[in-house]
Write a protein that holds these residues in place. Structure first.
Motif, PDB file in Angstrom:
ATOM      1  N   GLU A  21       0.833  -1.199   0.000  1.00 15.44           N
ATOM      2  CA  GLU A  21       0.000   0.000   0.000  1.00 15.44           C
ATOM      3  C   GLU A  21       0.873   1.258   0.000  1.00 15.44           C
ATOM      4  OE1 GLU A  21      -3.224   2.443   2.779  1.00 15.44           O
ATOM      5  OE2 GLU A  21      -2.756   0.342   3.264  1.00 15.44           O
ATOM      6  N   ALA A  22       1.909   1.281   0.830  1.00 14.17           N
ATOM      7  CA  ALA A  22       2.794   2.448   0.900  1.00 14.17           C
ATOM      8  C   ALA A  22       3.480   2.698  -0.438  1.00 14.17           C
ATOM      9  CB  ALA A  22       3.832   2.247   2.004  1.00 14.17           C
ATOM     10  N   ARG A  25       0.951   4.202  -2.887  1.00 11.25           N
ATOM     11  CA  ARG A  25       0.682   5.608  -2.561  1.00 11.25           C
ATOM     12  C   ARG A  25       1.858   6.500  -2.974  1.00 11.25           C
ATOM     13  NH1 ARG A  25      -3.706   6.710   0.534  1.00 11.25           N
ATOM     14  NH2 ARG A  25      -4.804   4.954   1.490  1.00 11.25           N
ATOM     15  N   ALA A  26       3.066   6.032  -2.734  1.00 14.09           N
ATOM     16  CA  ALA A  26       4.245   6.842  -3.054  1.00 14.09           C
ATOM     17  C   ALA A  26       4.400   7.034  -4.562  1.00 14.09           C
ATOM     18  CB  ALA A  26       5.492   6.192  -2.463  1.00 14.09           C
ATOM     19  N   HIS A  28       1.970   6.873  -6.795  1.00 12.22           N
ATOM     20  CA  HIS A  28       0.856   7.715  -7.232  1.00 12.22           C
ATOM     21  C   HIS A  28       1.157   9.185  -6.955  1.00 12.22           C
ATOM     22  CE1 HIS A  28      -3.271   9.454  -7.144  1.00 12.22           C
ATOM     23  NE2 HIS A  28      -3.487   8.592  -8.108  1.00 12.22           N
ATOM     24  N   ALA A  29       1.800   9.468  -5.837  1.00 14.03           N
ATOM     25  CA  ALA A  29       2.157  10.846  -5.487  1.00 14.03           C
ATOM     26  C   ALA A  29       3.151  11.452  -6.470  1.00 14.03           C
ATOM     27  CB  ALA A  29       2.729  10.893  -4.072  1.00 14.03           C
ATOM     28  N   ILE A  47      -8.444   1.808  -0.950  1.00 15.59           N
ATOM     29  CA  ILE A  47      -7.205   2.554  -1.185  1.00 15.59           C
ATOM     30  C   ILE A  47      -7.283   3.318  -2.500  1.00 15.59           C
ATOM     31  CG2 ILE A  47      -4.714   2.362  -1.526  1.00 15.59           C
ATOM     32  CD1 ILE A  47      -4.890  -0.263   0.158  1.00 15.59           C
ATOM     33  N   ASP A  50      -9.405   6.328  -2.285  1.00 18.27           N
ATOM     34  CA  ASP A  50      -8.730   7.372  -1.536  1.00 18.27           C
ATOM     35  C   ASP A  50      -7.710   8.107  -2.414  1.00 18.27           C
ATOM     36  OD1 ASP A  50      -8.026   8.859   0.824  1.00 18.27           O
ATOM     37  OD2 ASP A  50      -6.259   7.599   1.029  1.00 18.27           O
ATOM     38  N   LEU A  51      -7.005   7.353  -3.261  1.00 17.77           N
ATOM     39  CA  LEU A  51      -6.001   7.964  -4.131  1.00 17.77           C
ATOM     40  C   LEU A  51      -6.637   8.785  -5.241  1.00 17.77           C
ATOM     41  CD1 LEU A  51      -3.415   5.040  -4.463  1.00 17.77           C
ATOM     42  CD2 LEU A  51      -3.162   7.140  -3.148  1.00 17.77           C
ATOM     43  N   ALA A  55      -5.646   5.707 -10.110  1.00 13.47           N
ATOM     44  CA  ALA A  55      -5.489   4.501  -9.280  1.00 13.47           C
ATOM     45  C   ALA A  55      -6.569   3.501  -9.661  1.00 13.47           C
ATOM     46  CB  ALA A  55      -5.592   4.852  -7.808  1.00 13.47           C
ATOM     47  N   ASP A 236       6.842   3.317   4.637  1.00  8.06           N
ATOM     48  CA  ASP A 236       7.281   4.449   3.823  1.00  8.06           C
ATOM     49  C   ASP A 236       8.783   4.430   3.548  1.00  8.06           C
ATOM     50  OD1 ASP A 236       4.718   5.399   3.663  1.00  8.06           O
ATOM     51  OD2 ASP A 236       4.972   6.965   5.187  1.00  8.06           O
TER      52      ASP A 236
END
Length: 268
Positions: A21-22, A25-26, A28-29, A47, A50-51, A55, A236
């Motif tokens: 998941e981390a 997210r990273a 995608h950022a 998830i 949320d993104l 995503a 992370d």
């Protein structure tokens, strides 16, 4: 750091929690379109929602060749060709319920399932995606291994040996595709504070009534006494290493093992 990843498409397996998941997210950022794949599609959907844009959650099983092929086809139809694959799905397989078992207590079936989950699953994903990456002249293959692949314990040797094989597999893939623009590397975490690890620790003797932070403080001295920074890793921490290896900043790095272990592995 300018990663130059905007517009790329990534697949992250085992993305429903923790390290996976981390990583999703990273990436995608950094402007990456991210496909999150795992067997638990309900968690993935939460998830992905949320993104937001870019995503995509999809259920699939990396140990099932047909399921995997269907998932990959669906992802590429939705997001376009996959440029980055992070093979994060993996772990121990046990038919007895116990995970950290001595060598003599692990049956053949559990050896085979653990190797299927950690090694053959990666073979299938890379075999399906790397040739097209090579044709396009750009790709990143990042396999999540473990410090156990270099520094095994006296228990769970089936897992350590599978991760060691994954390291060698990655080196071979790197040599196969380097001259066609596809880079392959390993990231090897040590003890990372994830929901699965916390659940396992909470079941151990002496864990009664311990909080999340207390669990780490209680078990760190004898589980991973060599972690020089004195704390477990965070998801992370691993995700940051993956983003670096996916980026153009790492365009001259392939076939390497980036250990995110706080100094735990004693060898250079």
């Amino acid at each position: 750091m300018d990663t130059q990843l905007t517009g790329r498409t990534a697949l992250v397996t085992g993305a429903s929690q923790g390290i996976g998941e981390a990583i999703a997210r990273a990436l995608h950022a950094e402007g990456v379109k991210v496909a999150l794949l795992a067997r638990s599609d309900k968690k993935l959907a939460t998830i992905a929602n949320d993104l937001g844009d870019g995503a995509f959650a999809i259920g699939g099983d990396v140990t099932d060749a047909e399921s995997l092929c269907r998932s990959l086809a669906t992802i590429e139809a939705k997001l376009g060709p996959i440029d980055i694959v992070v093979n994060n799905a993996g772990g121990l397989r046990s038919s007895t319920g116990g995970l950290f078992r001595p060598f003599e207590d692990v049956p053949d079936a559990d050896w085979l399932e653990t190797w299927e989950f950690n090694v053959l699953s990666v073979v299938r994903v890379v075999r399906a995606l790397a040739p097209a990456m090579a044709e396009r002249g750009w790709g990143r293959i990042i396999n999540i291994s473990s410090e156990s692949g270099i520094q095994p314990d006296a228990v769970a040797i089936e897992y350590a040996s599978a991760k060691s094989a994954l390291n060698i597999l990655t080196k071979g893939i790197a040599k196969t595709y380097a001259n066609r623009g596809v880079l392959a590397n390993v990231v090897s975490p040590a003890y990372v504070d994830t929901p699965i690890v916390r659940e396992l620790l909470a079941q151990q003797e002496g864990a009664e009534r311990l909080s999340r932070d207390e669990l780490a403080a209680h078990f760190l001295p004898f589980l991973r006494p060599n972690i020089g920074v004195g704390r477990p890793g965070k998801p992370d921490d691993v995700a940051a290493a993956v983003v670096f290896l996916a980026s153009e900043q790492a365009s001259f790095i392939t076939g390497t093992n980036l250990r995110v272990d706080g100094g735990s592995v004693m060898a250079i």
